[in-house]
Design a protein around this motif. Sequence first.
Motif, mmCIF file in Angstrom:
data_model
loop_
_atom_site.group_PDB
_atom_site.id
_atom_site.type_symbol
_atom_site.label_atom_id
_atom_site.label_comp_id
_atom_site.label_asym_id
_atom_site.label_seq_id
_atom_site.Cartn_x
_atom_site.Cartn_y
_atom_site.Cartn_z
ATOM 1 N N HIS A 70 0.831 -1.199 0.000
ATOM 2 C CA HIS A 70 0.000 0.000 0.000
ATOM 3 C C HIS A 70 0.870 1.255 0.000
ATOM 4 N N TYR A 95 -1.719 -2.205 -10.591
ATOM 5 C CA TYR A 95 -2.400 -1.641 -9.425
ATOM 6 C C TYR A 95 -3.788 -2.258 -9.257
ATOM 7 N N ASP A 96 -4.518 -2.400 -10.370
ATOM 8 C CA ASP A 96 -5.851 -3.007 -10.324
ATOM 9 C C ASP A 96 -5.762 -4.467 -9.890
ATOM 10 N N LYS A 99 -5.195 -4.512 -6.125
ATOM 11 C CA LYS A 99 -6.428 -4.238 -5.382
ATOM 12 C C LYS A 99 -7.358 -5.452 -5.387
ATOM 13 N N CYS A 102 -6.622 -8.169 -2.714
ATOM 14 C CA CYS A 102 -6.684 -7.807 -1.297
ATOM 15 C C CYS A 102 -7.633 -8.706 -0.503
ATOM 16 N N SER A 134 -7.460 -4.136 4.068
ATOM 17 C CA SER A 134 -7.869 -2.775 3.724
ATOM 18 C C SER A 134 -7.020 -1.772 4.488
#
Length: 351
Positions: A70, A95-96, A99, A102, A134
């Motif tokens: 992060h 990056y996608d 995410k 996660c 998160s």
Amino acid sequence: MTGLHHLSELPEFDGREDNTLRHMRVQELVGETEYVWAIQDDENVSTRAPLPAWMARIIEMRVCKFVTDHDSWNTTIQKREAAGQSLTKSQKARYDAWKASCCERLVFNKRRQTLVQEVKQVNRDCIAIELNLSEDPCELQVAASSGKWYRLVLLDCQASSEKSAAVPEMLDQAVDKESLQMDNDAAASGAEEEGNERELTEAAIQEQAAQRHALEGGENLDQPDNWLVLADSDEDIEQFGVPGAVSKVKSFNLRPAWCTLEKQGLTDLPRHVVGCSISCHSTSQQWQAFYPGCKSGMSCSWGKTSHRSECEAILRCVRAVLEGHVRANPKDSVWKRQLGKVLKAEASKSF
């Protein structure tokens, strides 16, 4: 994206829940207080149940890696924005993908108290959970096989000499092996080949070598004559400079010495650092560790004339990595604590 501090730089935890991850650092016992991971049903604190240390340790490592990733992405995005630019197409894709990862599924063997790496290792002793990571601690969650989600919280508690290794009842549910196999097949069919490098489990490598040798009329082999490097799908193992044939593995679960140490939580490495890994060459009976900028003490052999057990060789390499990481990150209390654990095990030979 809101700011998120690295775990090693967080201030002391005072027992109060907060709206950032700055209170998520796990500390050593201080006086009569210790910090433990627990789950609870939404905001109902009366439902809190502590996670066993062997399970919490693996989850904590996932949290540490998420925090590091992060911070890295946050820095990249801020630098691009300062230059009046957005992420490049390839950066945006990565990056996608980050995410999307996660939320991950973890399978544990309750009897062995280890993380299960392969579907074929799943048996009646296993449970599966979903872990949602998160930047907001209120969104840290764990789900049982039933699909029920629970909050993941960090608490300071009265220290106790009695430590339970039992999984909380709400997570102690049988694994749906069929769905795990479907997920595994889907992931395998969607993966792209990366040149000539083969990413195989140790079991697959061993099986192929044994079959090949048997066809040639030779004796069955315990291991193929190549280096096995602990690496993820997208890791470039050429950076390690290992001589000879090299294969990626996700686990050393076929090496009894590794499994013995893993069960005691002595094989953890700061794998979130690029260039950090460990490898094994069974023919020459040697372990080799890797950490950026470290050269001394990174290799250790066992048996033969060394009069050293394989567990001792592994621990020496793990210690070299941890010492290198602590030197480079003196404020990282998580790995400083792990180094102390390894040093204690080496001194007492409690493995």
